[in-house]
Design a protein around this motif. Structure first.
Motif, PDB file in Angstrom:
ATOM      1  N   ARG A  95      36.579  47.372  30.462  1.00  0.00           N
ATOM      2  CA  ARG A  95      37.768  47.195  30.241  1.00  0.00           C
ATOM      3  C   ARG A  95      38.644  48.532  30.021  1.00  0.00           C
ATOM      4  O   ARG A  95      39.720  48.878  30.639  1.00  0.00           O
ATOM      5  CB  ARG A  95      38.121  46.120  28.882  1.00  0.00           C
ATOM      6  N   ALA A  96      38.107  49.476  29.568  1.00  0.00           N
ATOM      7  CA  ALA A  96      38.305  50.911  29.395  1.00  0.00           C
ATOM      8  C   ALA A  96      38.770  51.326  30.640  1.00  0.00           C
ATOM      9  O   ALA A  96      39.622  52.169  30.981  1.00  0.00           O
ATOM     10  CB  ALA A  96      37.527  51.556  28.305  1.00  0.00           C
ATOM     11  N   ASP A 131      41.616  49.810  32.374  1.00  0.00           N
ATOM     12  CA  ASP A 131      42.998  50.157  31.660  1.00  0.00           C
ATOM     13  C   ASP A 131      43.324  51.689  31.989  1.00  0.00           C
ATOM     14  O   ASP A 131      44.440  51.963  32.056  1.00  0.00           O
ATOM     15  CB  ASP A 131      42.651  49.867  30.059  1.00  0.00           C
ATOM     16  N   ARG A 170      36.701  53.419  23.141  1.00  0.00           N
ATOM     17  CA  ARG A 170      36.352  51.975  22.927  1.00  0.00           C
ATOM     18  C   ARG A 170      35.312  51.389  22.582  1.00  0.00           C
ATOM     19  O   ARG A 170      34.915  50.426  21.925  1.00  0.00           O
ATOM     20  CB  ARG A 170      36.713  51.470  24.331  1.00  0.00           C
ATOM     21  N   ARG A 196      29.794  46.030  23.899  1.00  0.00           N
ATOM     22  CA  ARG A 196      29.749  47.539  24.399  1.00  0.00           C
ATOM     23  C   ARG A 196      30.192  47.502  25.977  1.00  0.00           C
ATOM     24  O   ARG A 196      30.929  48.511  26.413  1.00  0.00           O
ATOM     25  CB  ARG A 196      28.768  48.221  24.060  1.00  0.00           C
ATOM     26  N   LEU A 207      38.237  57.946  26.788  1.00  0.00           N
ATOM     27  CA  LEU A 207      38.883  56.686  26.394  1.00  0.00           C
ATOM     28  C   LEU A 207      37.497  55.689  26.334  1.00  0.00           C
ATOM     29  O   LEU A 207      37.590  54.724  25.451  1.00  0.00           O
ATOM     30  CB  LEU A 207      39.843  56.329  27.584  1.00  0.00           C
ATOM     31  N   SER A 222      35.045  51.373  18.824  1.00  0.00           N
ATOM     32  CA  SER A 222      35.676  49.999  18.079  1.00  0.00           C
ATOM     33  C   SER A 222      34.973  48.971  18.155  1.00  0.00           C
ATOM     34  O   SER A 222      35.410  48.084  17.630  1.00  0.00           O
ATOM     35  CB  SER A 222      37.065  49.909  18.993  1.00  0.00           C
ATOM     36  N   ALA A 271      33.556  46.273  26.708  1.00  0.00           N
ATOM     37  CA  ALA A 271      34.415  47.448  26.262  1.00  0.00           C
ATOM     38  C   ALA A 271      34.567  48.585  27.297  1.00  0.00           C
ATOM     39  O   ALA A 271      35.701  49.059  27.605  1.00  0.00           O
ATOM     40  CB  ALA A 271      34.156  47.990  24.859  1.00  0.00           C
TER      41      ALA A 271
END
Length: 203
Positions: A98-99, A102, A76, A92, A72, A79, A95
């Motif tokens: 947050r991943a 999450d 991310r 990055r 995951l 993206s 990201a």
């Protein structure tokens, strides 16, 4: 059923997949040999041909859960569309954090299981050559990129991965099984934003 399982696939892998399914709904406590054997459709004795005890199975399932988390985070990262440095590496890093949180919130069973292996079965920190994306390697690479881009002073880089990892890991646990688990979504997002901001400012 046991013969059929042996014929159609790898029994060890079937047991790990069964354990993964059990962990998703019940966390690490649900990963036991007898339950995994039933889930895989084999006898309890057959499981012992591949795992000496429950801890060995849990370690294998734990590794798979860690891979899920790494996948995951890697997704991310892909993206992030910013091309200019150091903005790209900062985004990055954001990201990744947050991943991580999450994943903990959407897959708490897998998240808890990923860190459940103990004793001789507990995996060491991964080698840089490890094929599967690992959260620790993804983080260290991102921090290295920030240093190479001149955004993080070299004298602050050494060991910073431990602080960054600890911050998001601690927040994740507080949100899924700690005193922050009842926070309204708006406050959750604030907590995440501030935590990631403090990491960046510290770097």
């Amino acid at each position: 059923m046991e013969k059929q399982r042996y014929h159609h696939g790898n029994l060890r892998q079937a047991l790990v997949e069964a354990g993964l399914s059990l962990a998703r709904t019940g966390g690490p406590k649900a990963v036991v040999l007898r339950a995994a054997s039933r889930e895989a459709g084999v006898s309890h004795n057959a499981a012992y041909r591949h795992f000496e005890d429950r801890e060995a199975l849990l370690a294998a399932v734990s590794q798979r859960c860690m891979e899920k988390l790494g996948m995951l985070m890697d997704l991310r990262l892909s993206s992030v569309t910013e091309n200019a440095e150091p903005a790209r590496s900062w985004r990055r890093l954001d990201a990744l954090g947050r991943a991580y949180v999450d994943f903990a919130r959407t897959e708490p069973g897998w998240f808890q299981t990923a860190f459940s292996a103990t004793g001789p079965h507990a995996p060491p920190l991964p080698e840089a050559s490890e094929a599967a994306p690992h959260p620790f390697l993804l983080l260290t690479q991102c921090l290295d990129d920030l240093t190479e881009a001149g955004a993080v002073p070299a004298d602050r880089r050494h060991g910073s991965e431990y602080a960054a990892w600890s911050a998001v890991h601690g927040l994740s646990h507080l949100l899924i099984d700690g005193p922050l688990r009842e926070l309204p979504e708006q406050e959750v997002q604030l907590a995440l934003k501030v935590t990631l901001s403090v990491i960046s400012r510290g770097l």
